[in-house]
Design an enzyme around this catalytic site. Structure first.
Site, PDB file in Angstrom:
ATOM      1  N   ARG A   1     -35.971  52.034 -53.668  1.00  0.00           N
ATOM      2  CA  ARG A   1     -34.589  51.970 -53.614  1.00  0.00           C
ATOM      3  C   ARG A   1     -33.874  50.918 -54.918  1.00  0.00           C
ATOM      4  NH1 ARG A   1     -36.519  51.586 -48.603  1.00  0.00           N
ATOM      5  NH2 ARG A   1     -36.283  49.398 -48.435  1.00  0.00           N
TER       6      ARG A   1
ATOM      7  N   LEU B   1     -40.573  52.983 -46.960  1.00  0.00           N
ATOM      8  CA  LEU B   1     -41.248  52.868 -47.976  1.00  0.00           C
ATOM      9  C   LEU B   1     -40.917  53.779 -49.119  1.00  0.00           C
ATOM     10  CD1 LEU B   1     -45.147  52.876 -46.350  1.00  0.00           C
ATOM     11  CD2 LEU B   1     -43.549  51.163 -46.988  1.00  0.00           C
TER      12      LEU B   1
ATOM     13  N   GLU C   1     -43.701  55.855 -81.148  1.00  0.00           N
ATOM     14  CA  GLU C   1     -43.633  55.682 -82.613  1.00  0.00           C
ATOM     15  C   GLU C   1     -42.926  56.925 -83.113  1.00  0.00           C
ATOM     16  OE1 GLU C   1     -48.201  54.275 -81.368  1.00  0.00           O
ATOM     17  OE2 GLU C   1     -46.152  55.301 -80.455  1.00  0.00           O
TER      18      GLU C   1
ATOM     19  N   CYS D   1     -52.007  55.759 -81.199  1.00  0.00           N
ATOM     20  CA  CYS D   1     -53.243  56.834 -80.877  1.00  0.00           C
ATOM     21  C   CYS D   1     -53.651  57.322 -82.158  1.00  0.00           C
ATOM     22  CB  CYS D   1     -52.643  57.628 -79.844  1.00  0.00           C
ATOM     23  SG  CYS D   1     -51.487  58.890 -80.410  1.00  0.00           S
TER      24      CYS D   1
ATOM     25  N   SER E   1     -59.765  45.173 -45.257  1.00  0.00           N
ATOM     26  CA  SER E   1     -60.749  45.988 -45.669  1.00  0.00           C
ATOM     27  C   SER E   1     -60.744  46.414 -46.985  1.00  0.00           C
ATOM     28  CB  SER E   1     -60.482  47.310 -44.790  1.00  0.00           C
ATOM     29  OG  SER E   1     -60.613  47.103 -43.485  1.00  0.00           O
TER      30      SER E   1
END
Length: 398
Positions: free
Chosen positions: A223, A220, A63, A86, A336
């Site tokens: 890219r 990992l 803003e 905010c 898990s």
């Protein structure tokens, strides 16, 4: 225009301007975290007079960027913002004050702020100042951009998406030993793989387990080619600190690789750290199982340590301001994480192939969940099918 007077709404007009704000917010993905990705446009007499997006390192919220861009033209304008302005003071002053002082006539917010310190209060402050307020315009699209922030700001934990490429028979990789270590195995097509890179760009971390590292030797990395303010944190859950020193992860580490282990400090840990790899010790997870007792016939419960404690890992990632993460792992860690309630969303790319019963399953162990709490979304990507399913609503934590 007199403050508080709502301009006559033309069907689709607010959505059109909000779409422009959402495009700005999308461009701040990767640049705003740990803050939310937000865009704002100021419209006056049917023309954009100011526009802005939030970038964490530049401090100003969207803003304020738009107001500075508009200058005096902001007076009497309508502000379209993808997140409620905010009303608190943090690294910057309240955006509500800036909008009021600039003489904005109307504010259209896509969604309320999930931050309990702000939620609804910012819009109330604008109304109290005589500014017309509309909320909920393109809410769903705006919230998707900030699922991570919503989860994190209310719980201190990252929003975790479990991502996998899956065969039609529920397998994620060929049988172990059928392909050389580190050799790429692509189940899905090029467009689906490009979407995975976009997903990595949108998060702060990618999480995998030691078995995936040993079998696949992945990079990992992000890219996507898109800019980001901090590198994608690559996280390995490796209770016994078995990650190979010659793995692609270690060889490419530039203070962006974090290994969680459950062993006491060793010379091997110091070797990792000398190579630019962070190693942190967390509690081992406790697994309750049945075994035959040595006394009277019957089963007794036993507790053994196995792997790292996912509760501890998630809390630590939250402390590191990791707002969102993708889990790209094997069947054991997937099971898990799901059973422990650590997964917020599933993104599965189904490929039109069968890998057979010897291949690696998506879940190594059965889980108790039988239904999804929200309807999944299905999208065709060339020959592949993408399925997105939320396991919890990150905006409904409070």
């Amino acid at each position: 225009m007199e403050k508080g007077v709502v301009p006559k709404r033309i069907e689709g007009l607010d959505e059109g301007w909000m779409q422009r704000a959402l495009e700005l917010a999308q461009n701040s993905v990767g640049l705003a975290s740990p803050n939310p990705a937000v865009g704002c446009v100021l419209v006056k007499d049917g023309v954009i007079v100011g526009a802005g997006r939030h970038e964490y390192d530049k401090k100003d919220h969207a803003e304020v960027v738009a107001l500075k861009n508009a200058g005096g033209a902001a007076q009497g304008a309508t502000a379209y913002v993808t997140l409620e302005p905010c009303c608190t003071t943090g690294r910057t002053g309240p955006c509500t004050n800036a909008l009021i002082e600039a003489g904005v006539a109307r504010v259209v917010a896509a969604t309320v702020d999930p931050n309990p310190a702000v939620s609804g209060k910012g819009l109330d402050q604008l109304r109290a100042a005589g500014i017309a307020v509309t909320s909920g315009v393109m809410e769903r699209e705006a919230r998707r951009l900030n699922d991570g922030f919503a989860r994190y700001i209310q719980t201190g934990l990252p929003f975790v998406t479990l991502k996998a490429g899956v065969s039609l028979d529920g397998r994620i990789a060929p049988a172990p030993g059928t392909a050389p270590r580190g050799a790429p195995v692509f189940l899905t097509g090029e467009k689906a793989r490009a979407q995975v890179q976009e997903m990595r760009h949108s998060v702060d971390a990618v999480i995998t387990g030691i078995n995936t590292v040993l079998q696949d030797d992945p990079h990992l990395t992000d890219r996507s080619g898109l800019p980001r303010r901090r590198p994608l944190l690559r996280v390995v859950l490796d209770s016994g600190l078995r990650t190979p020193l010659d793995s692609k992860l270690v060889r490419s580490a530039q203070d962006d690789l974090l290994i969680f282990c459950a062993v006491a400090p060793t010379p091997r840990q110091r070797t990792f750290e000398a190579l630019g790899v962070r190693v942190e010790r967390v509690d081992a997870s406790e697994v309750v199982g049945d075994q035959f007792g040595a006394g009277p016939p019957g089963r007794v419960q036993s507790v053994r340590k196995s792997g790292v404690c996912l509760n501890s890992v998630m809390k630590r990632l939250g402390a590191l301001e990791i707002v969102s993460a993708i889990m790209e792992a094997g069947g054991q860690l997937n099971a898990s994480a799901l059973s422990g309630g650590h997964v917020d969303k599933l993104t599965l790319f189904y490929a039109p192939v069968f890998l057979g019963p010897g291949a690696v399953p998506l879940l190594q162990e059965p889980i108790t969940r039988s239904t999804l709490p929200f309807p999944p979304e299905v999208e065709c990507i060339d020959q592949d099918v993408r399925v997105d399913a939320y396991l919890r609503d990150p905006w409904g934590e409070s």
